[in-house]
Design a protein around this motif. Structure first.
Motif, short mmCIF file in Angstrom:
data_model
loop_
_atom_site.label_atom_id
_atom_site.label_comp_id
_atom_site.label_asym_id
_atom_site.label_seq_id
_atom_site.Cartn_x
_atom_site.Cartn_y
_atom_site.Cartn_z
N ILE A 63 0.86 -1.13 -0.02
CA ILE A 63 -0.03 -0.05 -0.14
C ILE A 63 0.93 1.51 0.10
O ILE A 63 0.64 2.12 -0.59
CB ILE A 63 -1.11 0.02 1.24
CG1 ILE A 63 -1.89 -1.35 1.05
CG2 ILE A 63 -1.62 1.51 1.37
CD1 ILE A 63 -2.83 -1.44 2.33
N THR A 80 -3.15 -4.55 -4.02
CA THR A 80 -3.24 -3.22 -3.72
C THR A 80 -2.55 -2.34 -4.74
O THR A 80 -3.21 -1.74 -5.51
CB THR A 80 -2.62 -3.16 -2.29
OG1 THR A 80 -1.55 -3.45 -2.17
CG2 THR A 80 -3.60 -3.73 -1.43
N PRO A 89 -6.33 4.01 -1.11
CA PRO A 89 -5.87 3.83 0.17
C PRO A 89 -6.58 3.68 1.67
O PRO A 89 -6.31 2.85 2.36
CB PRO A 89 -4.49 4.99 0.40
CG PRO A 89 -4.53 5.43 -0.88
CD PRO A 89 -5.53 5.13 -1.63
N GLN A 147 -7.90 0.17 1.24
CA GLN A 147 -6.89 -0.92 1.32
C GLN A 147 -6.67 -0.89 2.72
O GLN A 147 -6.30 -2.02 3.34
CB GLN A 147 -6.03 -0.71 0.24
CG GLN A 147 -6.12 -0.76 -1.13
CD GLN A 147 -5.43 -0.15 -2.21
OE1 GLN A 147 -4.18 0.16 -1.72
NE2 GLN A 147 -5.37 -0.76 -3.47
#
Length: 365
Positions: free
Chosen positions: A10, A150, A323, A326
């Motif tokens: 991430i 991701t 983000p 995730q």
């Protein structure tokens, strides 16, 4: 506390997006040139799973800037629409990070058999998909050994967004301005991650008390909400719905109760709509958690808020808000004592969806 690869990935996403945009510029221009030479009159974006949600996140931008009609089709269902949408004047863009999804490869083969311009978007240059395509856009996220992807979702989405802007009318000044913003998205994403992560981690005890989730958003954030439903469920096994903000408001909201968390991805453009939704969800005693730019007033309707840097572009919003999706999937999975890199169902799922004899790239010996 163990830090799993998923969290590292991430944090690596902004740099991966930057590399992908820079390294694919000439290839994207070549696709556009070929499309114009062929007289392409329609566009198909296709994938499965998170590659399909990448297409959905890019769809609003294509509809805004590309003068050609654009359809987003799940590769598993492409046969339903091939007669109408796949012709010798079609640009068919198929997306698969691994390049090993049979339905995606089959969609590309049908496109090329019909004389369409087929383009593969994949992170693996020697994958079946790349080998089957005359034109490929290779994303630059590097290895991603986790099952829940991701950074590759970010790079695939960013590649599609760049292609959509490249296909815009050369006189479209708004597209030119949006391209400058897209090129700055790695910086914006980094700021979002730095702001969101500590706020989200602090709220996890309240979040984890809930059994069900509904994620909502508008514009490209609708696609991000659908991606959230995939990511949260495949990592943490918490049942999750993804909806447009209006879609939840128009009926399904009545099913909510205190077991539910509503995770709202809020932009200035959908502030009033979100207020309407949160008024109802609060009445049904769901837990409302809103992610939004600082300065927006939700009139006290959110139980908790995660504040982000200012942002107001609904066509690129998914890159900024991914983000938030995730990180929620990651921290919730860890909170439940599970490994987000390798969910217990991973091998069974891969065995079912991969072509015979093929493996995920990072799992090859």
């Amino acid at each position: 506390m163990i830090v799993y690869h998923m969290l590292d990935y991430i944090h690596e996403s902004p740099a991966a997006l930057d590399r992908t945009l820079q390294d694919n510029e000439s290839e994207i221009q070549a696709v556009v040139q070929k499309a114009r030479e062929m007289g392409v009159d329609r566009i198909v974006l296709s994938g499965v799973g998170s590659s399909f949600t990448s297409c959905l996140m890019a769809q609003p931008l294509f509809q805004m800037h590309c003068p050609l009609p654009t359809a987003v089709i799940n590769s598993e269902e492409s046969g339903y629409y091939a007669e109408r949408w796949i012709t010798d004047k079609s640009l068919v863009v198929v997306v698969s990070r691994s390049g090993e999804r049979g339905a995606v490869i089959d969609t590309l083969k049908v496109a090329e058999q019909k004389g369409a311009l087929g383009v593969a978007v994949t992170g693996v240059a020697d994958s079946l998909l790349a080998q089957s395509s005359r034109l490929s856009l290779i994303t630059r996220e590097g290895p991603e050994i986790t099952f829940p992807k991701t950074k590759s979702v970010v790079t695939c989405t960013g590649t599609l967004l760049r292609l959509g802007l490249a296909l815009a009318d050369p006189q479209d000044k708004t597209a030119t301005e949006r391209l400058a913003l897209l090129r700055n998205m790695p910086v914006i994403m980094t700021d979002f991650i730095e702001r969101i992560e500590p706020q989200l981690a602090k709220l996890m005890p309240r979040i984890a008390a809930h059994k069900l989730v509904n994620v909502v958003g508008t514009g490209s954030n609708h696609g991000a909400a659908l991606e959230a439903a995939i990511k949260i469920q495949e990592a943490s096994y918490v049942p999750t719905r993804g909806d447009s903000t209006a879609g939840l408001l128009q009926g399904p909201v009545g099913a909510l109760n205190p077991d539910w968390m509503v995770y709202a991805l809020v932009l200035p453009q959908d502030l009033e709509l979100t207020r309407q939704l949160l008024t109802l969800t609060k009445g049904f005693k769901a837990y409302n958690l809103a992610v939004h730019p600082e300065g927006l007033d939700l009139a006290g309707l959110a139980d908790d808020e995660i504040l982000t840097p200012p942002f107001d572009d609904p066509y690129l919003a998914a890159l900024a808000y991914l983000p938030a999706v995730q990180l929620l999937a990651y921290y919730w999975t860890v909170k439940r004592g599970m490994n987000p890199d390798a969910p217990s169902s991973m091998n069974s799922i891969l065995e079912a969806i991969l072509p015979p004899g093929r493996q995920e790239p990072e799992l090859r010996k």
